[in-house]
Design an enzyme around this catalytic site. Structure first.
Site, PDB file in Angstrom:
ATOM      1  N   GLU A 229      -3.311  -7.524  15.846  1.00 23.57           N
ATOM      2  CA  GLU A 229      -2.770  -6.277  15.400  1.00 23.57           C
ATOM      3  C   GLU A 229      -4.019  -5.379  15.616  1.00 23.57           C
ATOM      4  OE1 GLU A 229       0.588  -5.989  12.459  1.00 23.57           O
ATOM      5  OE2 GLU A 229      -1.291  -4.944  11.311  1.00 23.57           O
TER       6      GLU A 229
ATOM      7  N   HIS B 143      -2.743 -34.063  18.222  1.00 25.52           N
ATOM      8  CA  HIS B 143      -1.707 -34.988  18.366  1.00 25.52           C
ATOM      9  C   HIS B 143      -0.294 -33.999  18.752  1.00 25.52           C
ATOM     10  CE1 HIS B 143      -3.115 -38.720  16.728  1.00 25.52           C
ATOM     11  NE2 HIS B 143      -4.060 -37.741  16.174  1.00 25.52           N
TER      12      HIS B 143
ATOM     13  N   GLU C 273      10.938  -4.970   3.754  1.00 27.37           N
ATOM     14  CA  GLU C 273      11.047  -6.227   3.218  1.00 27.37           C
ATOM     15  C   GLU C 273      10.487  -6.398   2.222  1.00 27.37           C
ATOM     16  OE1 GLU C 273       9.412  -5.129   6.087  1.00 27.37           O
ATOM     17  OE2 GLU C 273      10.135  -6.285   8.064  1.00 27.37           O
TER      18      GLU C 273
ATOM     19  N   GLY D 178      -4.224  -2.414   5.970  1.00 25.79           N
ATOM     20  CA  GLY D 178      -3.590  -3.621   5.352  1.00 25.79           C
ATOM     21  C   GLY D 178      -4.392  -4.822   5.622  1.00 25.79           C
ATOM     22  N   ARG D 179      -4.663  -5.350   7.020  1.00 24.12           N
ATOM     23  CA  ARG D 179      -5.136  -6.573   7.383  1.00 24.12           C
ATOM     24  C   ARG D 179      -6.577  -6.723   6.919  1.00 24.12           C
ATOM     25  NH1 ARG D 179      -3.547  -3.483  11.298  1.00 24.12           N
ATOM     26  NH2 ARG D 179      -5.131  -2.754  12.987  1.00 24.12           N
TER      27      ARG D 179
ATOM     28  N   LYS E  58      10.698  -1.381  13.931  1.00 24.77           N
ATOM     29  CA  LYS E  58      11.016  -1.102  12.639  1.00 24.77           C
ATOM     30  C   LYS E  58      11.931   0.041  12.517  1.00 24.77           C
ATOM     31  CE  LYS E  58       6.800  -0.855  10.503  1.00 24.77           C
ATOM     32  NZ  LYS E  58       5.895  -0.339   9.446  1.00 24.77           N
TER      33      LYS E  58
ATOM     34  N   LYS F 192       0.795  -1.295  -0.060  1.00 26.72           N
ATOM     35  CA  LYS F 192      -0.112  -0.090   0.035  1.00 26.72           C
ATOM     36  C   LYS F 192       0.830   1.136   0.053  1.00 26.72           C
ATOM     37  CE  LYS F 192      -3.151   1.916   3.134  1.00 26.72           C
ATOM     38  NZ  LYS F 192      -3.943   1.704   4.520  1.00 26.72           N
TER      39      LYS F 192
END
Ligand code: G6Q
Length: 556
Positions: free
Chosen positions: A359, A390, A218, A273-274, A510, A212
């Site tokens: 978040e 398990h 990254e 974003g999410r 960051k 965005k």
């Protein structure tokens, strides 16, 4: 912002106090007794909405609890807050933004106004552009630099620009075009890019750079290395145009990167974003499953949006899930929420919900900037059943912690092979039963277990869970499920009076990393001004680092 905030905090209201008193009555009751004393419990505490069935009867609550929790939601102004979100008001107060992911799935016939402008036509314009592009890739009309069709699609993005499309692609693989491979590269650890590209031919590979802001460290590092990889092999700048597209709201930075402006798919600052899976961030998914199925997914989202917006709270799926969560977090003191999908295709669903929930609601100050005096968002975690059974279910069954669980399952399989589906479903149904009702000492003794072995074999039970059952995992159902949790998180954030749409907590690390990069790269020993622990770790890393850390593609 709302009625509560103006006067007092939610935990100081009469509604909260009533719930506290009610909690004292309910906390000691066992689910075995709650079921025994009310034969209608299973039907009263369950609900079907548009094919999505929620059984919440195996929770440590009564109908009175729901009534009191609904009163708490009313007191928190939930109804007005929902209306404010759909009306495009600036409910993300710390970033001064509207929150309109619901507009991303609104049909073209509807209008949603932001500052007097209808955003729905713009959403559909971008969707048509995505569809036209996806169709060109899917039909092999779009050719790479050497004239070959695109065989590999690599989505480069992180956080909200990765988790949504990656989860949804994994979930809907069965509806995808299997001729192409899809890769999701998020980590700045070059391993992920290297592993994704090792079997790709550059002239058959399309990179979708999803960011965005187009400033994310990254994503830009991965995008640059991907471009280097392409150009080292195709040796022509013109190839970038055929092999790179971008999804971003920052056209200027995309242009600087060298991506053709015609190949940029817009997004807007009113999409967090999410919450962006339904925007152009979902382009890789649309290429995989096609625009038609992408549209079916959006219809599933929209159905739950409408339900959330209009249904009474006591018959409202996201609101019920939210209220039950608040009951455990703020009254029972539960710290976590397990997400247990009985579908391998939903393998990434817990990780997706982790970001969505943690978040959004991992906040400790309210909308007025005051520290909250109650617990907020839980630690969200999980794995698909039956694998989790398990691994960690032992702790849920017999450990010392209260772990509310959401079991998610489907009656029909995507692949009917032998008796797999019956085995899967039997386990999906057995676990909530075992958690709720357990196994008493008397039962264990009656099985002839030696006295000294009895204690370890007793299951106390009374472990709460929701069961969410749909007919089959389809694009539509996936849309319903995601919207269900989006609105659950929103509802909880509203009751806690926090900003569910900012994420300031990710900024500090960051910023510090930006300062450490030159310290790692310096030729001579840099002067360090961190704390003694961080200084020592930086020196140690410098001592151990290889001389050349540039991206190398091994031919192995
Ligand atoms: C999500 C967050 C965050 C964001 C990433 C990627 O709500 O905002 O996860 O999606 O940091 O950001 P860009 O899309 O700007 O690269």
């Amino acid at each position: 912002m709302d009625a509560v905030a103006a006067a007092t905090t939610i935990s100081e209201t009469a509604e909260w106090a009533t719930l506290d008193a009610h909690f004292a009555e309910v906390r000691g009751q066992h689910l075995r007794d709650l079921f025994a004393s009310d034969p209608t419990r299973a039907t009263e505490l369950s609900l079907e909405v548009d094919g999505l069935y929620l059984d919440y009867s195996k929770n440590r609550l009564t109908q009175e609890t729901i009534r009191l929790l609904v009163a708490l939601a009313e007191r928190a102004g939930l109804r007005q807050h929902i209306a404010a979100m759909f009306a495009g008001e600036t409910i993300n107060v710390t970033e001064q933004r509207a929150v309109l992911h619901v507009a991303l799935r609104a049909p073209e016939s509807e209008s949603i106004l932001l500052d007097g402008t209808d955003v729905v036509p713009e959403v559909h314009r971008v969707r048509r552009k995505m569809a036209a592009f996806a169709d060109r890739i899917r039909s092999d009309e779009w050719k790479g630099h050497t004239g070959k069709p695109i065989r590999n699609v690599v989505n480069i993005g992180i956080g909200g620009s990765d988790l949504g499309p990656h989860m949804a692609y994994t979930a809907l693989q069965d509806y995808s075009d299997r001729w192409r491979t899809f890769h999701y590269v998020s980590n700045v650890d070059a391993t992920q890019l290297w592993e994704s590209l090792r079997d790709c031919e550059p002239d058959e590979t399309l990179f979708i750079v999803c960011s965005k802001t187009f400033t994310t460290l990254e994503t830009l590092a991965n995008a640059r290395s991907a471009r280097d990889w392409l150009l080292e092999r195709l040796d022509d700048e013109a190839a970038v145009k055929k092999h790179f597209v971008a999804v971003s709201s920052n056209a200027e930075e995309v242009r600087k990167f060298g991506i053709d402006p015609a190949n940029v798919f817009e997004m807007w600052d009113w999409v967090g974003g999410r919450y962006s899976l339904d925007s152009a961030i979902g382009l890789s998914l649309m290429i995989a499953i096609g625009p038609g199925r992408f549209g079916e997914m959006l219809a599933g989202f929209h159905a739950i949006d409408e339900h959330f917006r209009t249904a009474p709270f006591e018959r409202n799926l996201p609101v019920l899930l939210a209220l039950i969560g608040i009951w455990y977090i703020d009254f029972f003191g539960a710290e976590t929420q397990a997400i247990l999908p009985y579908s391998q295709y939903l393998e990434r669903f817990p990780a997706y919900l982790q970001q969505l929930d943690m978040e959004s609601d991992g906040k400790s100050v309210d909308l007025d900037g005051k520290p909250v005096s109650y617990a907020t968002g839980p630690i969200v975690w999980g794995q698909p059943g039956t694998n989790g059974q398990h691994a960690f279910y032992q702790l849920i069954h017999q450990g010392t912690r209260l772990v509310p669980c959401d079991f998610i399952g489907f009656a029909q399989p995507n692949h009917a092979i032998g008796e797999h589906q019956n085995l899967l479903l039997a386990n999906f149904l057995a676990q909530p039963e075992a958690l709720a009702f357990g196994k008493t000492r008397e039962q264990v003794v009656s099985e002839g277990v030696a006295e000294e072995q009895v204690a370890a074999r007793v299951f106390e039970g009374n472990h709460p869970s929701n069961t969410i059952l749909a007919t089959k995992l389809t694009p539509y159902t996936l849309g319903q499920l995601v919207a269900l949790y989006e609105h659950k998180v929103f509802t909880q954030g509203t009751i806690w009076n926090i900003d569910s749409f900012d994420q300031w907590g990710v900024e500090l690390g960051k910023m510090l990393a930006q300062g450490i990069i030159p310290e790692l790269e310096a030729d001579s020993e840099p002067e360090l001004h961190h704390d003694p622990s961080t200084n020592a770790l930086i020196r140690r890393c410098r001592g151990l680092m290889p001389d050349d850390t540039s991206f190398q593609r091994s031919e192995s």
